[in-house]
Motif scaffolding. Structure first.
Motif, PDB file in Angstrom:
ATOM      1  N   ARG A   6       0.844  -1.203   0.000  1.00 31.50           N
ATOM      2  CA  ARG A   6       0.000   0.000   0.000  1.00 31.50           C
ATOM      3  C   ARG A   6       0.883   1.258   0.000  1.00 31.50           C
ATOM      4  N   ALA A   7       1.921   1.268   0.768  1.00 32.86           N
ATOM      5  CA  ALA A   7       2.826   2.418   0.833  1.00 32.86           C
ATOM      6  C   ALA A   7       3.543   2.615  -0.509  1.00 32.86           C
ATOM      7  N   ALA A   8       3.924   1.519  -1.153  1.00 28.56           N
ATOM      8  CA  ALA A   8       4.589   1.621  -2.455  1.00 28.56           C
ATOM      9  C   ALA A   8       3.642   2.192  -3.502  1.00 28.56           C
ATOM     10  N   ARG A   9       2.397   1.727  -3.484  1.00 28.96           N
ATOM     11  CA  ARG A   9       1.398   2.241  -4.436  1.00 28.96           C
ATOM     12  C   ARG A   9       1.158   3.732  -4.208  1.00 28.96           C
ATOM     13  N   ARG A  10       1.039   4.096  -2.941  1.00 32.70           N
ATOM     14  CA  ARG A  10       0.802   5.488  -2.599  1.00 32.70           C
ATOM     15  C   ARG A  10       1.989   6.350  -3.048  1.00 32.70           C
TER      16      ARG A  10
END
Length: 153
Positions: A6-10
């Motif tokens: 999720r952090a990478a996508r964000r």
């Protein structure tokens, strides 16, 4: 693992959004390569109409840059106003940019010559001799043959 994904996508989404904003700002704030500066248009308007952008003297030319009705219409000025003197200063300059691309500085022959405007938008030097005889020396900027000066000046 779920939080890292999720952090990478964000992070990717944020990077793409930032890149899009920067690219958009570059596209919308850049001027065309042959566009004249606002100061140049002010100087030209001062010569043409005394910086009176809403002038209509009845001589067939209107506005601060003295557009003929045909030129104003041909370059799309009717989308702003019927005549150039009824359009705002910024709108007149927008049409003048189109005229400049189409006709060059020759659209304003007298004042562009007085101001030394060329296709490169810079002031030319009069090569060091007196203003009164600046056209007299062969090879000078704005030189005209003697027979032409006698006939028309």
């Amino acid at each position: 693992m779920f939080n890292a994904l999720r952090a990478a996508r964000r992070g990717v989404a944020l990077t793409l959004a930032l890149a899009g904003m920067v690219l958009g700002m570059l596209v919308f704030t850049s001027t065309p390569a042959n566009a004249a500066k606002d100061r140049t248009w002010q100087r030209l308007a001062k010569c043409e109409s005394g910086k009176r952008w809403h002038i209509n003297t009845g001589n067939g030319y209107h506005g601060g840059l003295q557009f003929s009705p045909g030129t104003w219409r041909a370059y799309g000025g009717r989308k702003y106003a019927r005549y150039a003197h009824k359009a705002k200063r910024r709108q007149q300059i927008a049409i003048a940019e189109k005229v400049l691309r189409g006709q060059g500085w020759g659209a304003w022959p007298s004042c562009s010559r007085k101001l030394g405007l060329t296709t490169k938008h810079k002031r030319e030097k009069w090569q060091g001799f007196a203003r009164s005889d600046r056209y007299a020396k062969k090879g000078a900027v704005g030189y005209y043959p003697r027979w032409w000066r006698k006939k028309f000046w």
